[in-house]
Design a protein around this motif. Structure first.
Motif, PDB file in Angstrom:
ATOM      1  N   HIS A  16     -52.441 -46.673 -24.403  1.00 19.26           N
ATOM      2  CA  HIS A  16     -51.121 -46.832 -25.017  1.00 19.26           C
ATOM      3  C   HIS A  16     -50.104 -46.060 -24.174  1.00 19.26           C
ATOM      4  CE1 HIS A  16     -47.788 -46.254 -27.810  1.00 19.26           C
ATOM      5  NE2 HIS A  16     -48.284 -47.266 -28.534  1.00 19.26           N
ATOM      6  N   PRO A  17     -48.887 -46.602 -23.976  1.00 19.96           N
ATOM      7  CA  PRO A  17     -47.889 -45.924 -23.133  1.00 19.96           C
ATOM      8  C   PRO A  17     -47.639 -44.466 -23.512  1.00 19.96           C
ATOM      9  CG  PRO A  17     -47.158 -48.142 -23.640  1.00 19.96           C
ATOM     10  CD  PRO A  17     -48.414 -47.918 -24.425  1.00 19.96           C
ATOM     11  N   MET A  18     -47.686 -44.145 -24.801  1.00 21.66           N
ATOM     12  CA  MET A  18     -47.466 -42.751 -25.198  1.00 21.66           C
ATOM     13  C   MET A  18     -48.640 -41.865 -24.800  1.00 21.66           C
ATOM     14  SD  MET A  18     -44.466 -42.364 -26.381  1.00 21.66           S
ATOM     15  CE  MET A  18     -44.489 -40.831 -27.313  1.00 21.66           C
ATOM     16  N   LEU A  19     -49.842 -42.412 -24.822  1.00 17.55           N
ATOM     17  CA  LEU A  19     -50.994 -41.646 -24.340  1.00 17.55           C
ATOM     18  C   LEU A  19     -50.935 -41.473 -22.829  1.00 17.55           C
ATOM     19  CD1 LEU A  19     -53.869 -43.081 -26.543  1.00 17.55           C
ATOM     20  CD2 LEU A  19     -53.129 -40.700 -26.479  1.00 17.55           C
ATOM     21  N   GLN A  20     -50.413 -42.465 -22.130  1.00 24.61           N
ATOM     22  CA  GLN A  20     -50.233 -42.311 -20.686  1.00 24.61           C
ATOM     23  C   GLN A  20     -49.277 -41.164 -20.388  1.00 24.61           C
ATOM     24  OE1 GLN A  20     -49.575 -45.841 -18.296  1.00 24.61           O
ATOM     25  NE2 GLN A  20     -50.499 -47.144 -19.859  1.00 24.61           N
ATOM     26  N   LYS A  21     -48.184 -41.074 -21.141  1.00 28.17           N
ATOM     27  CA  LYS A  21     -47.235 -39.979 -20.940  1.00 28.17           C
ATOM     28  C   LYS A  21     -47.881 -38.637 -21.283  1.00 28.17           C
ATOM     29  CE  LYS A  21     -42.928 -42.514 -21.783  1.00 28.17           C
ATOM     30  NZ  LYS A  21     -41.713 -42.599 -22.624  1.00 28.17           N
ATOM     31  N   ARG A  22     -48.660 -38.652 -22.360  1.00 27.78           N
ATOM     32  CA  ARG A  22     -49.282 -37.400 -22.803  1.00 27.78           C
ATOM     33  C   ARG A  22     -50.236 -36.826 -21.766  1.00 27.78           C
ATOM     34  NH1 ARG A  22     -52.171 -33.836 -24.777  1.00 27.78           N
ATOM     35  NH2 ARG A  22     -53.939 -33.800 -26.191  1.00 27.78           N
ATOM     36  N   TYR A  23     -50.973 -37.681 -21.073  1.00 25.01           N
ATOM     37  CA  TYR A  23     -52.002 -37.217 -20.139  1.00 25.01           C
ATOM     38  C   TYR A  23     -51.573 -37.282 -18.677  1.00 25.01           C
ATOM     39  CZ  TYR A  23     -55.414 -36.701 -23.850  1.00 25.01           C
ATOM     40  OH  TYR A  23     -56.081 -36.268 -24.965  1.00 25.01           O
ATOM     41  N   ASN A  24     -50.292 -37.513 -18.444  1.00 17.00           N
ATOM     42  CA  ASN A  24     -49.817 -37.618 -17.064  1.00 17.00           C
ATOM     43  C   ASN A  24     -49.494 -36.254 -16.452  1.00 17.00           C
ATOM     44  OD1 ASN A  24     -49.020 -38.877 -14.694  1.00 17.00           O
ATOM     45  ND2 ASN A  24     -46.937 -39.205 -15.401  1.00 17.00           N
ATOM     46  N   PHE A  25     -48.954 -35.334 -17.265  1.00 18.20           N
ATOM     47  CA  PHE A  25     -48.533 -34.005 -16.812  1.00 18.20           C
ATOM     48  C   PHE A  25     -47.603 -34.107 -15.604  1.00 18.20           C
ATOM     49  CE2 PHE A  25     -52.432 -33.282 -19.169  1.00 18.20           C
ATOM     50  CZ  PHE A  25     -52.015 -32.301 -20.057  1.00 18.20           C
ATOM     51  N   LEU A  26     -46.576 -34.949 -15.785  1.00 20.57           N
ATOM     52  CA  LEU A  26     -45.582 -35.153 -14.741  1.00 20.57           C
ATOM     53  C   LEU A  26     -44.913 -33.831 -14.392  1.00 20.57           C
ATOM     54  CD1 LEU A  26     -44.240 -37.445 -13.092  1.00 20.57           C
ATOM     55  CD2 LEU A  26     -42.501 -37.558 -14.888  1.00 20.57           C
ATOM     56  N   LYS A  71     -51.155 -26.312 -33.814  1.00 21.36           N
ATOM     57  CA  LYS A  71     -50.407 -26.704 -32.615  1.00 21.36           C
ATOM     58  C   LYS A  71     -51.357 -26.797 -31.447  1.00 21.36           C
ATOM     59  CE  LYS A  71     -48.644 -22.076 -31.358  1.00 21.36           C
ATOM     60  NZ  LYS A  71     -47.383 -21.296 -31.157  1.00 21.36           N
ATOM     61  N   ILE A  72     -50.949 -27.574 -30.460  1.00 18.85           N
ATOM     62  CA  ILE A  72     -51.764 -27.773 -29.263  1.00 18.85           C
ATOM     63  C   ILE A  72     -50.884 -27.555 -28.038  1.00 18.85           C
ATOM     64  CG2 ILE A  72     -51.366 -30.273 -29.365  1.00 18.85           C
ATOM     65  CD1 ILE A  72     -54.131 -30.636 -28.080  1.00 18.85           C
ATOM     66  N   ILE A  73     -51.422 -26.843 -27.080  1.00 19.40           N
ATOM     67  CA  ILE A  73     -50.725 -26.593 -25.814  1.00 19.40           C
ATOM     68  C   ILE A  73     -51.690 -26.911 -24.683  1.00 19.40           C
ATOM     69  CG2 ILE A  73     -49.461 -24.936 -24.400  1.00 19.40           C
ATOM     70  CD1 ILE A  73     -49.098 -23.244 -26.975  1.00 19.40           C
ATOM     71  N   ASN A  74     -51.320 -27.847 -23.819  1.00 17.67           N
ATOM     72  CA  ASN A  74     -52.103 -28.183 -22.621  1.00 17.67           C
ATOM     73  C   ASN A  74     -51.302 -27.736 -21.405  1.00 17.67           C
ATOM     74  OD1 ASN A  74     -52.910 -31.315 -24.176  1.00 17.67           O
ATOM     75  ND2 ASN A  74     -54.124 -29.468 -24.198  1.00 17.67           N
ATOM     76  N   THR A  75     -51.852 -26.803 -20.641  1.00 12.56           N
ATOM     77  CA  THR A  75     -51.119 -26.207 -19.524  1.00 12.56           C
ATOM     78  C   THR A  75     -51.823 -26.472 -18.203  1.00 12.56           C
ATOM     79  OG1 THR A  75     -50.403 -24.423 -21.006  1.00 12.56           O
ATOM     80  CG2 THR A  75     -50.102 -24.081 -18.635  1.00 12.56           C
ATOM     81  N   PRO A  76     -51.161 -27.161 -17.256  1.00 14.08           N
ATOM     82  CA  PRO A  76     -51.745 -27.344 -15.920  1.00 14.08           C
ATOM     83  C   PRO A  76     -51.822 -26.007 -15.174  1.00 14.08           C
ATOM     84  CG  PRO A  76     -50.005 -28.952 -16.336  1.00 14.08           C
ATOM     85  CD  PRO A  76     -49.902 -27.916 -17.409  1.00 14.08           C
ATOM     86  N   LEU A  77     -52.942 -25.774 -14.512  1.00 18.47           N
ATOM     87  CA  LEU A  77     -53.158 -24.551 -13.741  1.00 18.47           C
ATOM     88  C   LEU A  77     -53.783 -24.903 -12.392  1.00 18.47           C
ATOM     89  CD1 LEU A  77     -54.874 -22.395 -16.542  1.00 18.47           C
ATOM     90  CD2 LEU A  77     -52.470 -22.275 -15.861  1.00 18.47           C
ATOM     91  N   ALA A  78     -53.771 -23.937 -11.490  1.00 21.41           N
ATOM     92  CA  ALA A  78     -54.483 -24.080 -10.221  1.00 21.41           C
ATOM     93  C   ALA A  78     -55.687 -23.160 -10.238  1.00 21.41           C
ATOM     94  CB  ALA A  78     -53.570 -23.733  -9.051  1.00 21.41           C
ATOM     95  N   GLY A  79     -56.886 -23.719  -9.990  1.00 14.41           N
ATOM     96  CA  GLY A  79     -58.112 -22.934  -9.991  1.00 14.41           C
ATOM     97  C   GLY A  79     -58.247 -22.080  -8.747  1.00 14.41           C
ATOM     98  N   PRO A  80     -59.304 -21.267  -8.648  1.00 18.36           N
ATOM     99  CA  PRO A  80     -59.521 -20.374  -7.504  1.00 18.36           C
ATOM    100  C   PRO A  80     -59.542 -21.107  -6.164  1.00 18.36           C
ATOM    101  CG  PRO A  80     -61.051 -19.863  -9.279  1.00 18.36           C
ATOM    102  CD  PRO A  80     -60.371 -21.135  -9.660  1.00 18.36           C
ATOM    103  N   ASN A  81     -60.025 -22.343  -6.156  1.00 16.88           N
ATOM    104  CA  ASN A  81     -60.083 -23.121  -4.920  1.00 16.88           C
ATOM    105  C   ASN A  81     -58.941 -24.122  -4.817  1.00 16.88           C
ATOM    106  OD1 ASN A  81     -62.557 -21.869  -4.156  1.00 16.88           O
ATOM    107  ND2 ASN A  81     -63.658 -23.241  -5.551  1.00 16.88           N
ATOM    108  N   GLY A  82     -57.927 -23.935  -5.635  1.00 16.47           N
ATOM    109  CA  GLY A  82     -56.780 -24.832  -5.603  1.00 16.47           C
ATOM    110  C   GLY A  82     -56.953 -26.095  -6.408  1.00 16.47           C
ATOM    111  N   GLU A  83     -58.106 -26.258  -7.094  1.00 10.90           N
ATOM    112  CA  GLU A  83     -58.326 -27.464  -7.886  1.00 10.90           C
ATOM    113  C   GLU A  83     -57.438 -27.459  -9.130  1.00 10.90           C
ATOM    114  OE1 GLU A  83     -62.191 -25.836 -10.453  1.00 10.90           O
ATOM    115  OE2 GLU A  83     -62.245 -27.812  -9.512  1.00 10.90           O
TER     116      GLU A  83
END
Length: 204
Positions: A16-26, A71-83
């Protein structure tokens, strides 16, 4: 490209387009949302000592209830190897009690699945398989699991695994995301589950 677009590959466009936005992390922007869990159910009482231990590492809890704010918070991070990693923080409010169900996810390009480290510090690892239904909802299922003890990871026999099935969809009528999570063990049965709705912040 987010780890979820990578793991779903061509299936991503069927979301669904809203799920695409939710999981895109633009632009690596975190996802914030608040909502209400219609039901939260803990497992049998003999598991309570284990669930109480889960409180200390922000993984599972013994409380059950209805109409629980969260509440839910999804935060993009960079791992030790840059992943690329995504930190999942799920917070539940049982009156004055605050409970968590946290995890850290990353992408395994060789096996085309999501790696999920549960708890803080992590004590459980699980492979996650992602699929998209014909209606555009997202299904997430646990696969192989390992017990994490410091730097060591011990494969868990199937009888000791807590396998999760997650379904997330977007309801046009309510203009809200709907989520259901069910964690079961092959021997014991139900361990933990919740079902509810949430609305994102700052997402059209």
């Amino acid at each position: 490209m987010s780890i979820y677009k990578k793991v779903l590959n061509q299936q991503y466009d069927r979301l669904h387009p809203m799920l695409q936005k939710r999981y895109n992390f633009l632009n690596q922007a975190p996802f914030h949302a608040t909502g209400v869990m219609k039901t939260i159910k803990a497992g049998p009482k003999f598991l309570y000592p284990l669930l109480w231990l889960g409180i200390k590492i922000k993984l599972l809890f013994p409380e059950s209830g209805t109409d629980i704010p969260f509440k839910i918070i999804n935060t993009p991070l960079a791992g030790p190897n840059g992943e690329e990693q995504i930190h999942w923080e799920r917070i539940f409010y049982f009156g004055t009690k605050v409970r968590y169900f946290n995890a850290l996810m990353s992408f395994d390009s060789d096996r085309m699945l999501i790696k999920d480290y549960l708890g803080e510090p992590s004590i459980l690892y699980s492979d996650l398989a992602f699929t998209v239904s014909s209606e555009g909802s997202l299904k997430i299922e646990s696969r192989k699991q390992r017990l994490v003890i410091g730097k060591f990871e011990i494969p868990l026999p199937s009888l000791f695994q807590g396998l999760a099935t997650v379904t997330e969809k977007y309801c046009e009528e309510k203009r809200a995301f709907q989520i259901s999570v069910d964690v079961r063990n092959p021997l014991i049965g139900h361990i933990f589950s919740y079902e509810g709705e949430f609305n994102p912040h700052d997402m059209e």
